[in-house]
Design an enzyme around this catalytic site. Structure first.
Site, PDB file in Angstrom:
ATOM      1  N   HIS A  34       0.865  -1.185   0.000  1.00 40.24           N
ATOM      2  CA  HIS A  34       0.000   0.000   0.000  1.00 40.24           C
ATOM      3  C   HIS A  34       0.898   1.230   0.000  1.00 40.24           C
ATOM      4  O   HIS A  34       2.138   1.099  -0.008  1.00 40.24           O
ATOM      5  CB  HIS A  34      -0.947  -0.031   1.205  1.00 40.24           C
ATOM      6  CG  HIS A  34      -0.251  -0.269   2.516  1.00 40.24           C
ATOM      7  ND1 HIS A  34       0.609   0.647   3.072  1.00 40.24           N
ATOM      8  CD2 HIS A  34      -0.254  -1.341   3.359  1.00 40.24           C
ATOM      9  CE1 HIS A  34       1.076   0.174   4.214  1.00 40.24           C
ATOM     10  NE2 HIS A  34       0.590  -1.039   4.406  1.00 40.24           N
ATOM     11  N   GLY A  36       1.849   3.149   2.232  1.00 39.25           N
ATOM     12  CA  GLY A  36       2.833   3.195   3.325  1.00 39.25           C
ATOM     13  C   GLY A  36       4.137   2.527   2.902  1.00 39.25           C
ATOM     14  O   GLY A  36       5.234   3.055   3.125  1.00 39.25           O
ATOM     15  N   HIS A  37       4.039   1.363   2.266  1.00 37.74           N
ATOM     16  CA  HIS A  37       5.251   0.684   1.770  1.00 37.74           C
ATOM     17  C   HIS A  37       5.953   1.544   0.714  1.00 37.74           C
ATOM     18  O   HIS A  37       7.174   1.609   0.658  1.00 37.74           O
ATOM     19  CB  HIS A  37       4.887  -0.649   1.104  1.00 37.74           C
ATOM     20  CG  HIS A  37       4.312  -1.675   2.026  1.00 37.74           C
ATOM     21  ND1 HIS A  37       2.988  -2.057   1.980  1.00 37.74           N
ATOM     22  CD2 HIS A  37       4.877  -2.436   3.002  1.00 37.74           C
ATOM     23  CE1 HIS A  37       2.764  -2.989   2.873  1.00 37.74           C
ATOM     24  NE2 HIS A  37       3.886  -3.244   3.526  1.00 37.74           N
ATOM     25  N   GLN A  61       8.401 -15.516  11.536  1.00 35.90           N
ATOM     26  CA  GLN A  61       7.987 -14.434  12.426  1.00 35.90           C
ATOM     27  C   GLN A  61       6.516 -14.483  12.820  1.00 35.90           C
ATOM     28  O   GLN A  61       6.019 -13.579  13.469  1.00 35.90           O
ATOM     29  CB  GLN A  61       8.335 -13.072  11.826  1.00 35.90           C
ATOM     30  CG  GLN A  61       7.501 -12.667  10.631  1.00 35.90           C
ATOM     31  CD  GLN A  61       8.085 -11.429   9.966  1.00 35.90           C
ATOM     32  OE1 GLN A  61       9.169 -11.462   9.402  1.00 35.90           O
ATOM     33  NE2 GLN A  61       7.375 -10.315  10.047  1.00 35.90           N
ATOM     34  N   LYS A 149       6.260   3.081  11.854  1.00 39.55           N
ATOM     35  CA  LYS A 149       5.001   2.515  12.357  1.00 39.55           C
ATOM     36  C   LYS A 149       5.311   1.275  13.200  1.00 39.55           C
ATOM     37  O   LYS A 149       4.692   1.049  14.235  1.00 39.55           O
ATOM     38  CB  LYS A 149       4.091   2.128  11.200  1.00 39.55           C
ATOM     39  CG  LYS A 149       2.870   1.370  11.655  1.00 39.55           C
ATOM     40  CD  LYS A 149       1.916   1.170  10.510  1.00 39.55           C
ATOM     41  CE  LYS A 149       0.760   0.324  10.949  1.00 39.55           C
ATOM     42  NZ  LYS A 149       1.152  -1.049  11.243  1.00 39.55           N
ATOM     43  N   MET A 184      -1.636   3.609   7.714  1.00 36.82           N
ATOM     44  CA  MET A 184      -1.909   2.620   6.667  1.00 36.82           C
ATOM     45  C   MET A 184      -1.347   1.270   7.053  1.00 36.82           C
ATOM     46  O   MET A 184      -0.251   1.167   7.601  1.00 36.82           O
ATOM     47  CB  MET A 184      -1.291   3.087   5.353  1.00 36.82           C
ATOM     48  CG  MET A 184      -2.019   4.252   4.793  1.00 36.82           C
ATOM     49  SD  MET A 184      -1.441   4.609   3.141  1.00 36.82           S
ATOM     50  CE  MET A 184      -2.483   6.000   2.777  1.00 36.82           C
ATOM     51  N   SER A 186      -1.915  -3.207   5.851  1.00 34.74           N
ATOM     52  CA  SER A 186      -2.681  -4.188   5.067  1.00 34.74           C
ATOM     53  C   SER A 186      -3.850  -4.721   5.909  1.00 34.74           C
ATOM     54  O   SER A 186      -4.860  -5.164   5.374  1.00 34.74           O
ATOM     55  CB  SER A 186      -1.779  -5.320   4.580  1.00 34.74           C
ATOM     56  OG  SER A 186      -0.909  -5.714   5.592  1.00 34.74           O
TER      57      SER A 186
HETATM   58  P1  AMP Z   1       5.254  -5.368   6.171  1.00 31.99           P
HETATM   59  O1  AMP Z   1       5.059  -5.740   4.722  1.00 31.99           O
HETATM   60  O2  AMP Z   1       3.990  -5.182   6.918  1.00 31.99           O
HETATM   61  O3  AMP Z   1       6.262  -6.257   6.848  1.00 31.99           O
HETATM   62  O4  AMP Z   1       5.913  -3.928   6.131  1.00 31.99           O
HETATM   63  C1  AMP Z   1       7.103  -3.677   5.424  1.00 31.99           C
HETATM   64  C2  AMP Z   1       7.676  -2.355   5.850  1.00 31.99           C
HETATM   65  O5  AMP Z   1       6.753  -1.308   5.553  1.00 31.99           O
HETATM   66  C3  AMP Z   1       7.967  -2.296   7.353  1.00 31.99           C
HETATM   67  O6  AMP Z   1       9.229  -1.638   7.545  1.00 31.99           O
HETATM   68  C4  AMP Z   1       6.828  -1.470   7.885  1.00 31.99           C
HETATM   69  O7  AMP Z   1       7.166  -0.752   9.055  1.00 31.99           O
HETATM   70  C5  AMP Z   1       6.603  -0.508   6.711  1.00 31.99           C
HETATM   71  N1  AMP Z   1       5.262   0.076   6.766  1.00 31.99           N
HETATM   72  C6  AMP Z   1       4.070  -0.582   6.873  1.00 31.99           C
HETATM   73  N2  AMP Z   1       3.046   0.289   6.947  1.00 31.99           N
HETATM   74  C7  AMP Z   1       3.599   1.539   6.899  1.00 31.99           C
HETATM   75  C8  AMP Z   1       3.076   2.866   6.946  1.00 31.99           C
HETATM   76  N3  AMP Z   1       1.779   3.089   7.066  1.00 31.99           N
HETATM   77  N4  AMP Z   1       3.947   3.895   6.860  1.00 31.99           N
HETATM   78  C9  AMP Z   1       5.283   3.677   6.745  1.00 31.99           C
HETATM   79  N5  AMP Z   1       5.841   2.445   6.698  1.00 31.99           N
HETATM   80  C10 AMP Z   1       5.024   1.393   6.775  1.00 31.99           C
END
Ligand code: AMP
Length: 283
Positions: A34, A36-37, A61, A149, A184, A186
């Site tokens: 999304h 955020g990523h 994890q 986040k 944001m 998922s």
């Molecule tokens: P994930 O795919 O959930 O493991 O997230 C991958 C990376 O994206 C991690 O470093 C999260 O902290 C970052 N991330 C997820 N959501 C956000 C967001 N809303 N704003 C900034 N970084 C995010």
């Protein structure tokens, strides 16, 4: 953009890039991408010659099997989003390729993983430590990007980089939010319209704490005020709310000698577990 599946191939591409003095930025993700990523990815594109985004749902994890089994997979749209903003490589190994043998080496983060998320998700950060170490070895990045986040994850990885002398700068990126203030994630996809409205109150409570901290109210009072605020939000269940030192994650009872401070929240809306935090630099 090239999609790479085999760890050996990703590793030799990155070795080759390094031998040509190209800088590499790595953004580890679990997909279901999304906005955020994409903020992390854009930061990498700006600071490095080459950007590698990994998409890997890391079984190590997950403490609950059903969370792993139900993790959203949106690979085609993920690839389209990454290609559209100019990513160079996507590394998307299968679990069997990534862990040919189940790792017997573990990583522990001492006291820093016994608090906050670590307390409620046993084994989670150990799994994160192993996957990120392995990604660092494979992609050999100059910079790697993590969202604030997931503050505890960012701080632990930064510390792991220092303690184990990984030659990478770990960069923390501000949380990207919806217009309502909801961080944001998922997981937001699992909320109804009403659930999203309720979840946006998380940020309202954190902003209230920010004001009280800047007014120099003592930490115990700030916590109590925020808990009282959340109690009044129907259908929002707090799991924890803590004021901690933003470097060590240890609880604080005053603001002296603290340069970074965080208010960390975890809770449930419509059965979906959500986390957020306020991260303040005081000095
Ligand atoms: P994930 O795919 O959930 O493991 O997230 C991958 C990376 O994206 C991690 O470093 C999260 O902290 C970052 N991330 C997820 N959501 C956000 C967001 N809303 N704003 C900034 N970084 C995010």
């Amino acid at each position: 953009m090239r999609a790479i599946i085999a760890p050996n191939e990703m590793s030799s591409i990155c070795s080759d890039l390094r031998s040509k003095d190209r800088t590499i930025g790595l953004v580890p993700t679990m997909g279901a991408l999304h906005e955020g990523h994409l903020v992390l990815v854009k930061a990498s594109l700006k600071m490095n010659d080459i950007t590698v985004v990994s998409i890997f749902v890391n079984p190590l994890q997950f403490d609950k099997h059903e969370d792993l089994a139900n993790y959203p997979m949106t690979l085609d749209s993920d690839l389209a989003k990454l290609e559209a903003i100019g990513v160079d490589y996507v590394f998307q190994p299968s679990a069997e390729q990534f862990y040919v043998d189940e790792p017997i080496v573990s990583i522990s983060f001492g006291r820093m993983e016994t608090v906050l998320e670590g307390e409620f998700r046993p084994g989670h950060f150990g799994g994160v430590g192993v996957v990120v170490s392995k990604l660092f070895h494979i992609a050999q990045p100059d910079h790697s990007y993590f969202g604030l986040k997931d503050l505890q994850q960012f701080l632990l990885i930064k510390r792991m980089g220092q303690d184990l002398a990984f030659p990478v700068k770990v960069v923390g990126v501000e949380t990207k939010r919806e217009a309502s203030g909801l961080a944001m994630s998922s997981r937001n996809l699992r909320l109804s319209e009403e659930g999203r409205e309720i979840a946006s109150k998380i940020q309202v409570g954190l902003k209230l704490s920010e004001k009280s901290i800047l007014d120099n109210k003592e930490p115990g009072l700030v916590k109590q005020e925020a808990l009282t605020f959340y109690q009044k939000v129907d259908e929002l269940k707090v799991e924890y709310l803590e004021l901690v030192d933003g470097e060590t994650l240890m609880p604080i009872d005053n603001y002296e000698e603290i340069s970074e401070l965080a208010v960390c929240f975890a809770g449930y809306v419509e059965g979906v577990r959500l986390i957020d935090n306020l991260y303040l630099r005081l000095k």
